[in-house]
Design a protein around this motif. Structure first.
Motif, PDB file in Angstrom:
ATOM      1  N   UNK A 255      -4.429  -3.660   3.870  1.00 24.02           N
ATOM      2  CA  UNK A 255      -5.349  -3.645   4.831  1.00 24.02           C
ATOM      3  C   UNK A 255      -6.658  -2.690   4.077  1.00 24.02           C
ATOM      4  N   UNK A 256      -7.619  -3.216   4.795  1.00 25.64           N
ATOM      5  CA  UNK A 256      -8.903  -2.384   4.119  1.00 25.64           C
ATOM      6  C   UNK A 256      -9.296  -1.132   4.802  1.00 25.64           C
ATOM      7  N   UNK A 257      -9.963  -0.267   4.258  1.00 24.55           N
ATOM      8  CA  UNK A 257     -10.376   0.999   4.774  1.00 24.55           C
ATOM      9  C   UNK A 257     -11.166   0.759   6.114  1.00 24.55           C
TER      10      UNK A 257
ATOM     11  N   UNK B 258      -6.328   7.153   1.133  1.00 26.20           N
ATOM     12  CA  UNK B 258      -5.154   8.290   1.140  1.00 26.20           C
ATOM     13  C   UNK B 258      -4.024   8.117   1.954  1.00 26.20           C
ATOM     14  N   UNK B 259      -4.018   7.107   2.931  1.00 25.03           N
ATOM     15  CA  UNK B 259      -2.865   6.818   3.702  1.00 25.03           C
ATOM     16  C   UNK B 259      -1.965   5.814   2.970  1.00 25.03           C
ATOM     17  N   UNK B 260      -2.284   5.396   1.606  1.00 25.41           N
ATOM     18  CA  UNK B 260      -1.430   4.507   1.029  1.00 25.41           C
ATOM     19  C   UNK B 260      -0.122   5.176   0.645  1.00 25.41           C
TER      20      UNK B 260
ATOM     21  N   UNK C 171       5.850  -0.730   2.862  1.00 26.63           N
ATOM     22  CA  UNK C 171       4.815  -0.134   2.182  1.00 26.63           C
ATOM     23  C   UNK C 171       3.412  -0.591   2.718  1.00 26.63           C
ATOM     24  N   UNK C 172       2.422   0.490   2.776  1.00 26.42           N
ATOM     25  CA  UNK C 172       1.291   0.370   3.304  1.00 26.42           C
ATOM     26  C   UNK C 172       0.089   0.708   2.049  1.00 26.42           C
ATOM     27  N   UNK C 173      -0.643  -0.313   1.869  1.00 27.27           N
ATOM     28  CA  UNK C 173      -1.703  -0.199   1.092  1.00 27.27           C
ATOM     29  C   UNK C 173      -3.214  -0.245   1.615  1.00 27.27           C
ATOM     30  N   UNK C 174      -3.961   0.857   1.587  1.00 21.22           N
ATOM     31  CA  UNK C 174      -5.174   0.756   2.197  1.00 21.22           C
ATOM     32  C   UNK C 174      -6.309   0.592   0.934  1.00 21.22           C
ATOM     33  N   UNK C 175      -6.941  -0.425   0.803  1.00 16.67           N
ATOM     34  CA  UNK C 175      -7.836  -0.658  -0.243  1.00 16.67           C
ATOM     35  C   UNK C 175      -8.673  -1.641   0.014  1.00 16.67           C
ATOM     36  N   UNK C 176     -10.094  -1.655  -0.531  1.00 16.91           N
ATOM     37  CA  UNK C 176     -10.870  -2.742  -0.432  1.00 16.91           C
ATOM     38  C   UNK C 176     -10.781  -3.895  -1.386  1.00 16.91           C
TER      39      UNK C 176
END
Length: 123
Positions: free
Chosen positions: A11-13, A88-90, A118-123
């Motif tokens: 997901x995006x920030x 930082x929630x990744x 798994x959760x990845x927060x990135x643009x």
């Protein structure tokens, strides 16, 4: 009790995700439920906890106001609604079940754990 998490992803920030944890095997309402997370190279940390009835919740300061824990005892499930996500929630997110009274932030209080999502927060 067996626990299976789902709902993770990329997901995006600023975006949102809702994690689910399905429980089976024993009376779900007998357990305090918690969410923990572990980022690469870091220790597992407490995220949120909810009492047996759902009437009491507790959150880590880092997620307070952004994340909401809830449970559905009729359907043996606990959820973590995550809003305003930050890089930082990744982490890998785990649900866990405990027989302690009230709520707990201590991972050692939880005897049962899911496999993680798994959760990845990135643009």
């Amino acid at each position: 009790v067996q626990l299976v998490e789902s709902g993770g992803g990329l997901v995006q920030p600023g975006g949102s995700l809702r994690l689910s944890c399905a429980a089976s095997g024993r009376t779900f309402s007998n357990y305090v439920m918690g969410w923990f997370r572990q980022a690469p190279g870091k220790d597992r940390e407490f995220v949120a906890s909810i009492s047996r009835s759902g009437g009491s919740t507790d959150y880590a300061d880092s997620v307070k106001g952004r994340f909401t824990i809830s449970r559905d005892n009729a359907n043996n499930a606990v959820y973590l609604q995550m809003n305003s996500l930050k890089p930082e929630d990744t982490a890998d997110y785990y649900c866990a079940a405990s027989t302690v009274y009230g709520t707990s932030r201590r991972s050692r209080s939880y005897a049962y754990w899911g496999q993680g999502t798994q959760v990845t927060v990135s643009s």
